[in-house]
Design a protein around this motif. Structure first.
Motif, PDB file in Angstrom:
ATOM      1  N   ALA A 261       0.831  -1.203   0.000  1.00 22.02           N
ATOM      2  CA  ALA A 261       0.000   0.000   0.000  1.00 22.02           C
ATOM      3  C   ALA A 261       0.868   1.257   0.000  1.00 22.02           C
ATOM      4  CB  ALA A 261      -0.928  -0.010   1.211  1.00 22.02           C
ATOM      5  N   LEU A 262       1.941   1.252   0.791  1.00 22.99           N
ATOM      6  CA  LEU A 262       2.838   2.408   0.850  1.00 22.99           C
ATOM      7  C   LEU A 262       3.518   2.649  -0.487  1.00 22.99           C
ATOM      8  CD1 LEU A 262       4.319   4.614   2.420  1.00 22.99           C
ATOM      9  CD2 LEU A 262       5.973   2.883   3.140  1.00 22.99           C
ATOM     10  N   GLY A 264       2.500   1.664  -3.418  1.00 22.64           N
ATOM     11  CA  GLY A 264       1.506   2.104  -4.390  1.00 22.64           C
ATOM     12  C   GLY A 264       1.197   3.578  -4.259  1.00 22.64           C
ATOM     13  N   ARG A 265       1.120   4.054  -3.032  1.00 18.48           N
ATOM     14  CA  ARG A 265       0.861   5.478  -2.825  1.00 18.48           C
ATOM     15  C   ARG A 265       2.041   6.334  -3.316  1.00 18.48           C
ATOM     16  NH1 ARG A 265      -1.675   7.197   2.807  1.00 18.48           N
ATOM     17  NH2 ARG A 265      -3.261   5.836   1.846  1.00 18.48           N
ATOM     18  N   LEU A 266       3.256   5.864  -3.062  1.00 14.20           N
ATOM     19  CA  LEU A 266       4.431   6.591  -3.534  1.00 14.20           C
ATOM     20  C   LEU A 266       4.474   6.639  -5.064  1.00 14.20           C
ATOM     21  CD1 LEU A 266       7.174   5.258  -1.067  1.00 14.20           C
ATOM     22  CD2 LEU A 266       6.093   7.528  -1.092  1.00 14.20           C
ATOM     23  N   GLN A 267       4.092   5.541  -5.713  1.00 13.85           N
ATOM     24  CA  GLN A 267       4.046   5.531  -7.167  1.00 13.85           C
ATOM     25  C   GLN A 267       3.006   6.523  -7.695  1.00 13.85           C
ATOM     26  OE1 GLN A 267       3.436   1.392  -8.280  1.00 13.85           O
ATOM     27  NE2 GLN A 267       5.572   1.180  -8.863  1.00 13.85           N
ATOM     28  N   GLN A 268       1.854   6.602  -7.024  1.00 15.57           N
ATOM     29  CA  GLN A 268       0.826   7.541  -7.454  1.00 15.57           C
ATOM     30  C   GLN A 268       1.315   8.978  -7.322  1.00 15.57           C
ATOM     31  OE1 GLN A 268      -2.614   6.582  -5.097  1.00 15.57           O
ATOM     32  NE2 GLN A 268      -3.219   4.848  -6.382  1.00 15.57           N
ATOM     33  N   ARG A 269       2.026   9.267  -6.229  1.00 16.90           N
ATOM     34  CA  ARG A 269       2.552  10.623  -6.051  1.00 16.90           C
ATOM     35  C   ARG A 269       3.598  10.946  -7.116  1.00 16.90           C
ATOM     36  NH1 ARG A 269       3.459  11.095   0.548  1.00 16.90           N
ATOM     37  NH2 ARG A 269       1.240  11.033   1.108  1.00 16.90           N
TER      38      ARG A 269
END
Length: 272
Positions: A261-262, A264-269
């Motif tokens: 989850a972490l 994935g969030r970093l990739q989105q940012r």
């Protein structure tokens, strides 16, 4: 059989798509220095690399003593889980622009290396997917024997046949199976498989007394879904389900999904 079928299917589709992009690029470019024979040479090199890895692991398997063999097999399980996770994260960030990036990289490399650039890229693509498949199948096969082992390899063969059909459908542009939907759905299943491998590896370390179970079991859900049942076996193989999990296994499983989850969030940012 099912998890072997899926992993071979998914890995083969990715390799076939890359090869198809390379083949189309060669035909559109029309450069006499770069031909289809360079592509076939790269494919052969990638298959040879994957075969060498398989033979190496079999050789190590027969050479190691019992304790060292257990540790080696456990390391393979963790390596397979890590490679599957890395593949999913890489495709998530590069898959959307994979065709454009491949063609741009090929154009630059072809000016300096010619046909060797195609051969090297094909070898890397096939070798990487083949190596990941070998590691995964080895992690599954080392705990199987007899008829169960035969079903595992039968599933791998069926998976490859399905991959050919799936790649043809995607490349044909069928609306009922868009590439984005295929990769998103397969990402979820692959991450579940990686989590299942992680659970298996942690349990191996607990059995070898490298890790403490902490609390065992935390609960017992055998009455609802037993590990030995058909549905329980599928859940265990595809998601790491345990009817009587130890606290250490739960920590590892929850920690894995927390890291996913972490990341994935970093990739989105980063994409934003």
């Amino acid at each position: 059989m099912g998890n072997a079928l899926f992993i071979v299917w998914r890995e083969s589709v990715e390799a076939i798509l890359i090869i198809s992009i390379l083949l189309a690029w060669i035909r559109e470019r029309g450069d006499t220095r770069i031909g289809v024979h360079h592509l076939w040479a790269g494919i052969g090199g990638g298959l040879a690399l994957a075969g060498f890895l398989a033979l190496t692991m079999l050789g190590v398997h027969g050479w190691l003593a019992a304790d060292a063999l257990d540790l080696f097999q456990t390391a393979i399980v963790f390596a397979a889980a890590g490679l599957i996770t890395h593949m999913v994260l890489w495709m998530r960030s590069h898959g959307r622009h994979m065709k454009r990036e491949l063609e741009a990289g090929l154009s630059r490399a072809a000016d300096s290396a010619g046909g060797a650039s195609v051969a090297i890229l094909a070898a890397i693509a096939v070798g990487r997917e083949g190596a990941e498949t070998v590691l995964f199948l080895y992690g599954l096969a080392m705990e199987q024997s007899g008829e169960t082992l035969a079903r595992l390899f039968a599933g791998a063969g069926i998976g490859f046949a399905l991959a050919l059909a799936t790649a043809w459908v995607i490349l044909s542009g069928a609306r009922w199976l868009p590439g984005r939907l295929f990769f998103r759905a397969s990402e979820i299943v692959l991450l579940l498989l990686a989590a299942a491998l992680l659970v298996s590896g942690v349990e191996r370390l607990i059995d070898m007394e490298w890790l403490p179970p902490l609390i065992e079991p935390v609960w017992d859900s055998s009455a609802l879904l037993a590990d030995g049942s058909t549905a329980g076996g599928i859940a265990a193989a595809f998601a790491g389900y345990r009817a009587q999990p130890s606290l250490m296994v739960l920590i590892a499983w929850l920690g894995y999904w927390g890291v996913i989850a972490l990341l994935g969030r970093l990739q989105q940012r980063a994409a934003a």
